[in-house]
Design a protein around this motif. Structure first.
Motif, PDB file in Angstrom:
ATOM      1  N   SER A   1       0.830  -1.207   0.000  1.00 18.79           N
ATOM      2  CA  SER A   1       0.000   0.000   0.000  1.00 18.79           C
ATOM      3  C   SER A   1       0.864   1.257   0.000  1.00 18.79           C
ATOM      4  O   SER A   1       0.575   2.228  -0.705  1.00 18.79           O
ATOM      5  N   GLU A   2       1.942   1.204   0.771  1.00 14.25           N
ATOM      6  CA  GLU A   2       2.838   2.363   0.833  1.00 14.25           C
ATOM      7  C   GLU A   2       3.492   2.611  -0.531  1.00 14.25           C
ATOM      8  O   GLU A   2       3.581   3.760  -0.988  1.00 14.25           O
ATOM      9  N   ASN A   3       3.920   1.539  -1.192  1.00 13.21           N
ATOM     10  CA  ASN A   3       4.550   1.687  -2.501  1.00 13.21           C
ATOM     11  C   ASN A   3       3.572   2.213  -3.550  1.00 13.21           C
ATOM     12  O   ASN A   3       3.982   2.870  -4.516  1.00 13.21           O
ATOM     13  N   ASN A   4       2.289   1.930  -3.361  1.00 12.02           N
ATOM     14  CA  ASN A   4       1.261   2.408  -4.288  1.00 12.02           C
ATOM     15  C   ASN A   4       0.707   3.779  -3.892  1.00 12.02           C
ATOM     16  O   ASN A   4      -0.304   4.222  -4.447  1.00 12.02           O
ATOM     17  N   ARG A   5       1.358   4.419  -2.928  1.00 15.77           N
ATOM     18  CA  ARG A   5       0.968   5.757  -2.441  1.00 15.77           C
ATOM     19  C   ARG A   5      -0.412   5.741  -1.760  1.00 15.77           C
ATOM     20  O   ARG A   5      -1.044   6.784  -1.631  1.00 15.77           O
ATOM     21  N   GLU A   6      -0.835   4.542  -1.324  1.00 18.07           N
ATOM     22  CA  GLU A   6      -2.075   4.449  -0.547  1.00 18.07           C
ATOM     23  C   GLU A   6      -1.695   4.573   0.930  1.00 18.07           C
ATOM     24  O   GLU A   6      -1.705   3.608   1.700  1.00 18.07           O
ATOM     25  N   LEU A   7      -1.332   5.793   1.298  1.00 19.23           N
ATOM     26  CA  LEU A   7      -0.668   5.992   2.585  1.00 19.23           C
ATOM     27  C   LEU A   7      -1.596   5.766   3.779  1.00 19.23           C
ATOM     28  O   LEU A   7      -1.165   5.224   4.801  1.00 19.23           O
ATOM     29  N   LYS A   8      -2.836   6.160   3.666  1.00 19.70           N
ATOM     30  CA  LYS A   8      -3.752   5.956   4.796  1.00 19.70           C
ATOM     31  C   LYS A   8      -4.011   4.474   5.028  1.00 19.70           C
ATOM     32  O   LYS A   8      -4.127   4.022   6.176  1.00 19.70           O
ATOM     33  N   THR A   9      -4.101   3.713   3.933  1.00 17.62           N
ATOM     34  CA  THR A   9      -4.273   2.259   4.069  1.00 17.62           C
ATOM     35  C   THR A   9      -3.030   1.639   4.691  1.00 17.62           C
ATOM     36  O   THR A   9      -3.120   0.776   5.577  1.00 17.62           O
ATOM     37  N   ALA A  10      -1.862   2.077   4.221  1.00 16.83           N
ATOM     38  CA  ALA A  10      -0.606   1.575   4.783  1.00 16.83           C
ATOM     39  C   ALA A  10      -0.515   1.886   6.270  1.00 16.83           C
ATOM     40  O   ALA A  10      -0.098   1.035   7.075  1.00 16.83           O
ATOM     41  N   LEU A  11      -0.921   3.093   6.638  1.00 13.16           N
ATOM     42  CA  LEU A  11      -0.885   3.494   8.043  1.00 13.16           C
ATOM     43  C   LEU A  11      -1.753   2.565   8.885  1.00 13.16           C
ATOM     44  O   LEU A  11      -1.363   2.151   9.987  1.00 13.16           O
ATOM     45  N   SER A  12      -2.919   2.227   8.348  1.00 12.46           N
ATOM     46  CA  SER A  12      -3.827   1.328   9.065  1.00 12.46           C
ATOM     47  C   SER A  12      -3.200  -0.051   9.261  1.00 12.46           C
ATOM     48  O   SER A  12      -3.296  -0.648  10.344  1.00 12.46           O
ATOM     49  N   PHE A  13      -2.517  -0.554   8.229  1.00 11.41           N
ATOM     50  CA  PHE A  13      -1.863  -1.869   8.340  1.00 11.41           C
ATOM     51  C   PHE A  13      -0.736  -1.847   9.376  1.00 11.41           C
ATOM     52  O   PHE A  13      -0.588  -2.782  10.171  1.00 11.41           O
ATOM     53  N   TYR A  14       0.060  -0.795   9.353  1.00 15.27           N
ATOM     54  CA  TYR A  14       1.174  -0.721  10.313  1.00 15.27           C
ATOM     55  C   TYR A  14       0.643  -0.630  11.746  1.00 15.27           C
ATOM     56  O   TYR A  14       1.260  -1.167  12.678  1.00 15.27           O
ATOM     57  N   ARG A  15      -0.478   0.031  11.918  1.00 16.00           N
ATOM     58  CA  ARG A  15      -1.088   0.089  13.251  1.00 16.00           C
ATOM     59  C   ARG A  15      -1.555  -1.301  13.683  1.00 16.00           C
ATOM     60  O   ARG A  15      -1.420  -1.685  14.858  1.00 16.00           O
ATOM     61  N   LYS A  16      -2.119  -2.062  12.750  1.00 17.43           N
ATOM     62  CA  LYS A  16      -2.551  -3.428  13.062  1.00 17.43           C
ATOM     63  C   LYS A  16      -1.347  -4.279  13.465  1.00 17.43           C
ATOM     64  O   LYS A  16      -1.442  -5.112  14.383  1.00 17.43           O
ATOM     65  N   ALA A  17      -0.241  -4.056  12.767  1.00 19.54           N
ATOM     66  CA  ALA A  17       0.977  -4.808  13.090  1.00 19.54           C
ATOM     67  C   ALA A  17       1.431  -4.512  14.515  1.00 19.54           C
ATOM     68  O   ALA A  17       1.817  -5.419  15.266  1.00 19.54           O
ATOM     69  N   LEU A  18       1.375  -3.256  14.900  1.00 18.61           N
ATOM     70  CA  LEU A  18       1.785  -2.876  16.259  1.00 18.61           C
ATOM     71  C   LEU A  18       0.780  -3.347  17.299  1.00 18.61           C
ATOM     72  O   LEU A  18       1.152  -3.635  18.439  1.00 18.61           O
ATOM     73  N   ASP A  19      -0.495  -3.423  16.912  1.00 17.06           N
ATOM     74  CA  ASP A  19      -1.497  -3.983  17.832  1.00 17.06           C
ATOM     75  C   ASP A  19      -1.182  -5.456  18.101  1.00 17.06           C
ATOM     76  O   ASP A  19      -1.397  -5.956  19.209  1.00 17.06           O
ATOM     77  N   LEU A  20      -0.674  -6.123  17.070  1.00 15.98           N
ATOM     78  CA  LEU A  20      -0.342  -7.547  17.196  1.00 15.98           C
ATOM     79  C   LEU A  20       0.944  -7.733  17.989  1.00 15.98           C
ATOM     80  O   LEU A  20       1.068  -8.677  18.787  1.00 15.98           O
ATOM     81  N   ASP A  21       1.901  -6.824  17.755  1.00 18.16           N
ATOM     82  CA  ASP A  21       3.186  -6.911  18.462  1.00 18.16           C
ATOM     83  C   ASP A  21       3.708  -5.487  18.671  1.00 18.16           C
ATOM     84  O   ASP A  21       4.324  -4.894  17.783  1.00 18.16           O
ATOM     85  N   LYS A  22       3.453  -4.944  19.843  1.00 10.14           N
ATOM     86  CA  LYS A  22       3.779  -3.549  20.115  1.00 10.14           C
ATOM     87  C   LYS A  22       5.279  -3.279  20.095  1.00 10.14           C
ATOM     88  O   LYS A  22       5.712  -2.125  19.985  1.00 10.14           O
ATOM     89  N   ASP A  23       6.088  -4.334  20.208  1.00  9.08           N
ATOM     90  CA  ASP A  23       7.542  -4.156  20.226  1.00  9.08           C
ATOM     91  C   ASP A  23       8.187  -4.392  18.858  1.00  9.08           C
ATOM     92  O   ASP A  23       9.421  -4.408  18.756  1.00  9.08           O
ATOM     93  N   TRP A  24       7.355  -4.570  17.818  1.00  8.72           N
ATOM     94  CA  TRP A  24       7.902  -4.857  16.488  1.00  8.72           C
ATOM     95  C   TRP A  24       8.440  -3.556  15.873  1.00  8.72           C
ATOM     96  O   TRP A  24       7.709  -2.745  15.347  1.00  8.72           O
ATOM     97  N   SER A  25       9.762  -3.385  15.967  1.00  9.81           N
ATOM     98  CA  SER A  25      10.379  -2.113  15.571  1.00  9.81           C
ATOM     99  C   SER A  25      10.183  -1.772  14.088  1.00  9.81           C
ATOM    100  O   SER A  25      10.007  -0.590  13.755  1.00  9.81           O
ATOM    101  N   PRO A  26      10.214  -2.766  13.154  1.00 13.03           N
ATOM    102  CA  PRO A  26       9.982  -2.389  11.752  1.00 13.03           C
ATOM    103  C   PRO A  26       8.631  -1.719  11.535  1.00 13.03           C
ATOM    104  O   PRO A  26       8.511  -0.789  10.731  1.00 13.03           O
ATOM    105  N   ALA A  27       7.619  -2.171  12.272  1.00 12.11           N
ATOM    106  CA  ALA A  27       6.292  -1.564  12.146  1.00 12.11           C
ATOM    107  C   ALA A  27       6.277  -0.159  12.743  1.00 12.11           C
ATOM    108  O   ALA A  27       5.685   0.765  12.182  1.00 12.11           O
ATOM    109  N   ALA A  28       6.950  -0.002  13.885  1.00 18.23           N
ATOM    110  CA  ALA A  28       7.012   1.324  14.525  1.00 18.23           C
ATOM    111  C   ALA A  28       7.739   2.326  13.629  1.00 18.23           C
ATOM    112  O   ALA A  28       7.298   3.473  13.465  1.00 18.23           O
TER     113      ALA A  28
END
Length: 283
Positions: free
Chosen positions: A83-110
């Motif tokens: 999504s980020e590569n396709n400039r769908e930034l709000k969608t990408a932001l939502s996915f990265y938030r889901k990743a952090l919800d799953l693992d709050k210490d996942w530094s690549p997502a942060a």
């Protein structure tokens, strides 16, 4: 004999314990390496063995949970990157938030979340600045300053919004100056010297570098001064009994006669002054 058996048993237990600790350390290392290499299968297996050895270790239990979530985490991160590569930034932001919800210490997502937020803010900043300049060109100064101020609040260190605000302020000044000059020119055509002076002085106060307006102001002040002097003599012609005042009056009449465009009232006063001068010279 009993003592000998006890010692053998103790030795065996010690060996088992040491072996377990070695296995535990080995499996933890394997598990951590697998997580770093994004290999959920190996990570789950390694931490499952580790937790079976040390069941009460809360850190190992958390690592096992992390390993179990790793597969889903990888899928979410892949979707986010796409999504980020396709400039769908709000969608990408939502996915990265889901990743952090799953693992709050996942530094690549942060890190990615921060990066995408910066991209979104940058796009919003550029849009606000663009809208600001567009409305500035349309002379909608209130809306333009609002857009530039929003952009400045979003990214205080960027210069585009600051420059835009300065341009709006200057445009407002220019608009006011042009209005004052227009009014002054109308008054000059109407031979309203005092009114022209007030407007020209106001314009020059806002924009001191106006050369033409300085020339016009000088001329207007000269005309206003001559007419004021003319009126004072007409109101009190007895001053012409003085030779110096008579000489000044004659000089005044000469200066006024050299000027073009006179009000009818001024022309009448000049004729009256000429009469007063003639009478004064006879006396």
């Amino acid at each position: 004999e009993s003592l000998s058996k006890y010692q053998e048993t103790l030795s065996a237990l010690t060996s088992i314990q040491e072996s377990s600790e070695e296995v535990l350390e080995e499996q933890v290392n394997i598990g951590n390496s697998a997580i770093e290499n994004l290999d959920p299968i190996v990570a789950i297996e390694a931490f499952s063995i580790a937790t079976s050895i040390d069941r009460e270790n809360s850190t190992l239990l958390k690592m096992l949970e992390k390993a179990r979530n790793l597969g889903q985490l990888i899928e979410i991160m892949d979707a986010a990157k796409s999504s980020e590569n396709n400039r769908e930034l709000k969608t990408a932001l939502s996915f990265y938030r889901k990743a952090l919800d799953l693992d709050k210490d996942w530094s690549p997502a942060a890190e990615a979340l921060l990066r995408v937020r910066t991209k979104i803010d940058n796009e919003r900043y550029l849009n606000l600045v663009s809208e600001g300049y567009k409305t500035l060109d349309q002379q909608n100064y209130s809306l333009a300053i609002q857009k530039f101020q929003q952009a400045r609040e979003l990214m205080p260190d960027r210069n585009g919004a600051k420059e835009g605000i300065l341009q709006v302020k200057q445009a407002r000044v220019n608009q006011k100056v042009n209005g004052l000059i227009g009014t002054a020119n109308d008054m000059l055509e109407q031979l309203n010297w005092q009114g022209a002076i007030l407007n020209l002085e106001a314009a020059l106060k806002l924009s001191p570098g106006l050369k033409n307006e300085k020339v016009k102001l000088k001329e207007a002040k000269e005309r206003a001064s001559l007419i004021d002097l003319l009126q004072r003599i007409i109101e009190n012609p007895t001053v012409l009994k003085s030779d110096s005042e008579l000489s000044n009056a004659m000089e005044l009449l000469t200066k006024l006669s050299s000027k073009k465009n006179m009000l009818r009232q001024t022309e009448d006063q000049m004729q009256l002054l000429a009469t007063y001068i003639s009478l004064a010279r006879i006396e």
